[in-house]
Design a protein around this motif. Sequence first.
Motif, PDB file in Angstrom:
ATOM      1  N   LEU A  46       0.941  -1.170  -0.025  1.00  0.00           N
ATOM      2  CA  LEU A  46       0.021  -0.037  -0.191  1.00  0.00           C
ATOM      3  C   LEU A  46       0.906   1.162  -0.141  1.00  0.00           C
ATOM      4  O   LEU A  46       0.225   2.499   0.184  1.00  0.00           O
ATOM      5  N   PHE A  47       1.940   1.059  -0.110  1.00  0.00           N
ATOM      6  CA  PHE A  47       3.144   2.182  -0.055  1.00  0.00           C
ATOM      7  C   PHE A  47       4.391   1.778  -0.584  1.00  0.00           C
ATOM      8  O   PHE A  47       4.806   0.796  -0.392  1.00  0.00           O
ATOM      9  N   MET A 425       5.633   3.287  12.763  1.00  0.00           N
ATOM     10  CA  MET A 425       4.704   4.155  12.334  1.00  0.00           C
ATOM     11  C   MET A 425       5.122   4.789  10.929  1.00  0.00           C
ATOM     12  O   MET A 425       4.276   5.365  10.087  1.00  0.00           O
ATOM     13  N   TYR A 426       6.249   4.484  10.242  1.00  0.00           N
ATOM     14  CA  TYR A 426       6.816   4.782   9.082  1.00  0.00           C
ATOM     15  C   TYR A 426       6.267   4.277   7.891  1.00  0.00           C
ATOM     16  O   TYR A 426       5.729   4.602   6.880  1.00  0.00           O
ATOM     17  N   TYR A 451      10.529   8.848  20.963  1.00  0.00           N
ATOM     18  CA  TYR A 451      11.744   8.712  20.261  1.00  0.00           C
ATOM     19  C   TYR A 451      13.125   8.804  21.104  1.00  0.00           C
ATOM     20  O   TYR A 451      13.639   9.375  21.271  1.00  0.00           O
ATOM     21  N   PRO A 479      -1.265  11.886  21.492  1.00  0.00           N
ATOM     22  CA  PRO A 479      -1.812  10.816  22.113  1.00  0.00           C
ATOM     23  C   PRO A 479      -0.922   9.681  22.026  1.00  0.00           C
ATOM     24  O   PRO A 479      -0.166   9.381  21.032  1.00  0.00           O
ATOM     25  N   ASP A 482      -2.261   3.275  19.889  1.00  0.00           N
ATOM     26  CA  ASP A 482      -2.809   2.171  20.086  1.00  0.00           C
ATOM     27  C   ASP A 482      -2.571   1.009  18.761  1.00  0.00           C
ATOM     28  O   ASP A 482      -3.139   0.894  18.017  1.00  0.00           O
ATOM     29  N   ALA A 485      -5.154  -1.565  17.678  1.00  0.00           N
ATOM     30  CA  ALA A 485      -5.902  -1.115  17.058  1.00  0.00           C
ATOM     31  C   ALA A 485      -5.559  -1.125  15.474  1.00  0.00           C
ATOM     32  O   ALA A 485      -6.438  -1.252  14.521  1.00  0.00           O
ATOM     33  N   LEU A 486      -4.441  -0.654  15.392  1.00  0.00           N
ATOM     34  CA  LEU A 486      -3.889  -0.133  13.972  1.00  0.00           C
ATOM     35  C   LEU A 486      -3.885  -1.537  13.225  1.00  0.00           C
ATOM     36  O   LEU A 486      -4.191  -1.759  12.245  1.00  0.00           O
TER      37      LEU A 486
ATOM     38  N   CYS B  45       5.539  15.540  13.236  1.00  0.00           N
ATOM     39  CA  CYS B  45       4.863  14.578  12.320  1.00  0.00           C
ATOM     40  C   CYS B  45       5.644  13.114  12.391  1.00  0.00           C
ATOM     41  O   CYS B  45       6.714  13.306  12.367  1.00  0.00           O
ATOM     42  N   LEU B  46       4.676  12.287  12.073  1.00  0.00           N
ATOM     43  CA  LEU B  46       5.521  10.836  12.509  1.00  0.00           C
ATOM     44  C   LEU B  46       6.092  10.180  11.147  1.00  0.00           C
ATOM     45  O   LEU B  46       6.415   9.051  10.961  1.00  0.00           O
ATOM     46  N   PHE B  47       6.033  11.201  10.066  1.00  0.00           N
ATOM     47  CA  PHE B  47       6.639  10.542   8.706  1.00  0.00           C
ATOM     48  C   PHE B  47       7.063  12.106   7.999  1.00  0.00           C
ATOM     49  O   PHE B  47       6.032  12.857   7.986  1.00  0.00           O
ATOM     50  N   MET B 425      -3.863   5.619   2.804  1.00  0.00           N
ATOM     51  CA  MET B 425      -3.056   4.785   3.498  1.00  0.00           C
ATOM     52  C   MET B 425      -1.672   5.130   3.286  1.00  0.00           C
ATOM     53  O   MET B 425      -0.558   4.697   3.866  1.00  0.00           O
ATOM     54  N   TYR B 426      -1.124   6.004   2.425  1.00  0.00           N
ATOM     55  CA  TYR B 426       0.148   6.364   2.290  1.00  0.00           C
ATOM     56  C   TYR B 426       0.661   7.248   3.432  1.00  0.00           C
ATOM     57  O   TYR B 426       1.909   7.142   3.811  1.00  0.00           O
ATOM     58  N   SER B 429      -0.596   8.397   9.054  1.00  0.00           N
ATOM     59  CA  SER B 429      -0.075   8.856  10.306  1.00  0.00           C
ATOM     60  C   SER B 429      -0.428  10.135  10.645  1.00  0.00           C
ATOM     61  O   SER B 429      -0.146  10.788  11.593  1.00  0.00           O
ATOM     62  N   TRP B 432      -2.351  11.385  13.486  1.00  0.00           N
ATOM     63  CA  TRP B 432      -2.056  11.573  14.788  1.00  0.00           C
ATOM     64  C   TRP B 432      -1.708  12.783  15.130  1.00  0.00           C
ATOM     65  O   TRP B 432      -1.896  13.392  15.952  1.00  0.00           O
ATOM     66  N   ALA B 435      -4.745  14.558  15.796  1.00  0.00           N
ATOM     67  CA  ALA B 435      -5.066  14.473  17.054  1.00  0.00           C
ATOM     68  C   ALA B 435      -4.252  15.379  18.325  1.00  0.00           C
ATOM     69  O   ALA B 435      -4.607  15.941  19.079  1.00  0.00           O
ATOM     70  N   LEU B 486      -8.197   2.589  12.732  1.00  0.00           N
ATOM     71  CA  LEU B 486      -6.962   3.098  12.526  1.00  0.00           C
ATOM     72  C   LEU B 486      -6.751   4.629  13.114  1.00  0.00           C
ATOM     73  O   LEU B 486      -6.033   4.912  13.882  1.00  0.00           O
ATOM     74  N   GLY B 489      -6.878   4.505  17.128  1.00  0.00           N
ATOM     75  CA  GLY B 489      -5.750   4.054  17.386  1.00  0.00           C
ATOM     76  C   GLY B 489      -4.806   5.043  17.358  1.00  0.00           C
ATOM     77  O   GLY B 489      -3.679   5.338  18.078  1.00  0.00           O
ATOM     78  N   MET B 490      -5.002   6.174  16.697  1.00  0.00           N
ATOM     79  CA  MET B 490      -4.444   7.458  16.496  1.00  0.00           C
ATOM     80  C   MET B 490      -4.780   8.721  17.429  1.00  0.00           C
ATOM     81  O   MET B 490      -4.529   9.644  16.982  1.00  0.00           O
TER      82      MET B 490
END
Lengths: 527, 527
Positions: A46-47, A425-426, A451, A479, A482, A485-486, B45-47, B425-426, B429, B432, B435, B486, B489-490
């Motif tokens: 998917l990526f 998460m990447y 991190y 936050p 989870d 959940a993912l 940012c996580l990515f 899906m790309y 994240s 997150w 949120a 998803l 979870g975030m």
Amino acid sequence: MNGAQAVVRTLADCGVTACFANPGTSEMHFVAALDTVPQMRGVLCLFEGVATGAADGYGRMTGQPAAALLHLGPGLANGLANLHNARRARSPLLAIVGDHATYHKRFDAPLESDIDALAGTVSGWVRRSARSADAAADAAEAVAAALTPPGQIATLILPADVTWSDGAEPAAPVAARPAAPIPDELISRATGALRGLGTALHGGESCVILLGGTGLRRPALEAASRIAQATGARLLAETFPARHERGAGIPAVDRLAYLVEFAAAQLAGTRHLILAGASAPVSFFAYPGKPSTPLPVDCQVHVLAEGGDDVPGALAVLADRVAPSATPTAQQPGQPDLGGLPDGELTGETAAAVIGALLPEGAIICDEANTSGLWLPAATAGAPPHDWLSLTGGAIGQGLPLATGAALACPGRPVLALEADGSAMYTASALWTHAREQLDITTVIFSNHSYAILNMELERTGAAVTGTTARDLLDLSRPSIDFTALAAGMGVPASRAVTTSEFATQLQRALAEPGPHLIEAVIPPIS
Amino acid sequence: MNGAQAVVRTLADCGVTACFANPGTSEMHFVAALDTVPQMRGVLCLFEGVATGAADGYGRMTGQPAAALLHLGPGLANGLANLHNARRARSPLLAIVGDHATYHKRFDAPLESDIDALAGTVSGWVRRSARSADAAADAAEAVAAALTPPGQIATLILPADVTWSDGAEPAAPVAARPAAPIPDELISRATGALRGLGTALHGGESCVILLGGTGLRRPALEAASRIAQATGARLLAETFPARHERGAGIPAVDRLAYLVEFAAAQLAGTRHLILAGASAPVSFFAYPGKPSTPLPVDCQVHVLAEGGDDVPGALAVLADRVAPSATPTAQQPGQPDLGGLPDGELTGETAAAVIGALLPEGAIICDEANTSGLWLPAATAGAPPHDWLSLTGGAIGQGLPLATGAALACPGRPVLALEADGSAMYTASALWTHAREQLDITTVIFSNHSYAILNMELERTGAAVTGTTARDLLDLSRPSIDFTALAAGMGVPASRAVTTSEFATQLQRALAEPGPHLIEAVIPPIS
């Protein structure tokens, strides 16, 4: 047949039978051609970073390139970070990048970009097929290029009209260039360094053999162990091996530490460093007031074999010269006793002990645990034989994709993906491919909500922290994520462990059941 | 002060006050320096693709560059696809890439790669700071470069030792180059083309004004509308505008169609095409037997203003010349009647009607709905005034990051991210960060379990499908992705809608409550 059909047929004839793909319009003829060659397995990711990381894992475990099918420049860009890791791993890998039709390039359509420039940063070989009639021969050469010992990235750019135009025929496989023989001069120099050790066991000069690449497979390790037995030389492994065969029955080798001051302590007093498939050691990063290399200033470096050489062959010749009658020392079996573990809050240390206790024979470990993995090497040293795959290039987001490819490559073997939460998460969408292909992968997420490595590095770089913004940028707790959940959202059964016994129970079950599982291992950050 | 502190101080003085970051060790001094400049907001940012897409959204809505802080070559690589989109959007954007210390580069440490080559593929300006004393002046020039009209990507590479070494001072802001005045010759040519239309209303030559870039903001649209009123010229908008102001009270402009045959139908009979901030139209992809451009062969193209020019100014001058007494035609208010919608299975069409009915004034729409968004433009045409942000460069994974930046930039305005499932899906994240920052973003996932656009493109490219592998590579249904899991979870509250009334109820609630929400809108693929 059209260009795409000729290319796919040729790839299969050359032994390329897995294609990790995230295609787009310009790859539609390539995608359709997959149906004409039943030997070729198409695996949807998917990526693109999942596709390239999976191809890396496949290449590391089989020695054969898998294809990663990517959509123009942006698709290649999304796959680049794991191609960077694959380049550092010296994996054989074939990147196939679809492009606009040759005549359409000049219109600068929205997806137009400089594919060649991007490809050049990671590839040992890049070609752009110009005509349908040439594409199959280009593909055969690409496979041979990818197999240039020990492996490299070959990128084949396929314009859409090259794939859809007729008049193409499959091409015959092209033989890859064999590894060059090791010059006797290099054997002699290493011999000289080791013979200087005639007195080493009695207080003479200290010598270290740094093993890397194919020098960390069992035959090479056995030759190296003989050399160490006979000469007193010490063995060390490069810090982040692409693939390290280890466990009971295989000569054990400690890895060079990640932190330059710890590596310097390991190498203190070393007067001769013999490189066998590894590069000269270097600090992962620079730090104010710290050296760029852990080597003592008076240490001489001798190259026995570079990564592209026949490293096991060089070690065997050297062993026959300096240690003709020595035998290798095998790691004794021994695993942590699960029953002896104190129950209570799960930590990185107790999680490692559980993994060491339960590690099945033939396991493939994809290690992107980062700081949480500190205790893993010791806890698994005497486990049944297994392969350890590391994050070779420092580009996080490799572990889950790598596990995808390793599991596809070795259907009979259990795969354990050990993941730091930030890194996971990447490329978390790899979990979807784990579920889709029902791969036997157990993912352990070390969830410390941080991190953590950067909190350590913030201190080590001497950066003065005066407020909360800096710390906030290293914090994953707000936050909290989870991961169960993912995982469930992507079709992977998941559970969470906060105590050691929960983790043991869940890992036992995940390893016993086929198919993918995920365990979120909640642990405190290292302090 | 050290180089990092001088750079961050200078950026804030130059108006750069948001930094979307995914840092690593080489950026630690930059991160620490954020605490010394309270005006600078650091957003984790996580990515990296989230960071660059967010900076794009911020730049589109404010006209000011935000910074994206990236970790060496792999971090830049992960951010490249959305930088590609930002380049196509002509957004002002400052990419700051940390690198190894200058003296450490030669050791080829694992993360070493060719940052400059990567940066060059997307940036209008690239510089590598060589000394701590130069870094602040380099930063000031980078901001000015990013602001070169209408905006471009400036990449500043900061070696770690440049950031940590002392002896730096902040630099004064540098004035950005203003847009060049439009040559009168271009106004005259456009005037000539339009005057040829003196008879157009009576069956003469047909003329289209294609608007793009800043030509799609209200003042430009009003000038263009006057021209159309007076001359009979038709107005069209480029297919994927970076930012299109539209809705009740603003002159309405249809967009040029995505599919080249539909665009050709829109342009059939056009003898003069006047470009106002748009590029000449081109097919998104090439297809066997289809043209690369939808323009009639006898159509003359006249450039009034290119993207970097003062497009609203050029249209105003032209309007004063050919339409001195005309008034613009405003879109009449009008929204779908929620009560009149049939309940039942949610579809792309009914979802669009619900969105059109509920769209609040001042909304910012980040549109990456792809095939599911077909009905959105018509359903929202008469909604209260809003901004429409498109996927400019075709590199999917832009919508959720773009919404992040737009929401940060415009805290008082509701943001609606309309996302295709495959694209979401790309860079999922980003949720997150939605949120974490409690951004007022409502994400709608159009979940059709398919790369629907590719099923269409598979037909259109004429690829012959002979088995199941090809179709499998376009299928997202196995397993189906649970976006509510998803999101939860975030940390984003989420719900799923399978009927039109469920969707309406959920969207109403999400828009009424502050903070982020996600609605998974389950719809059938278009057939």
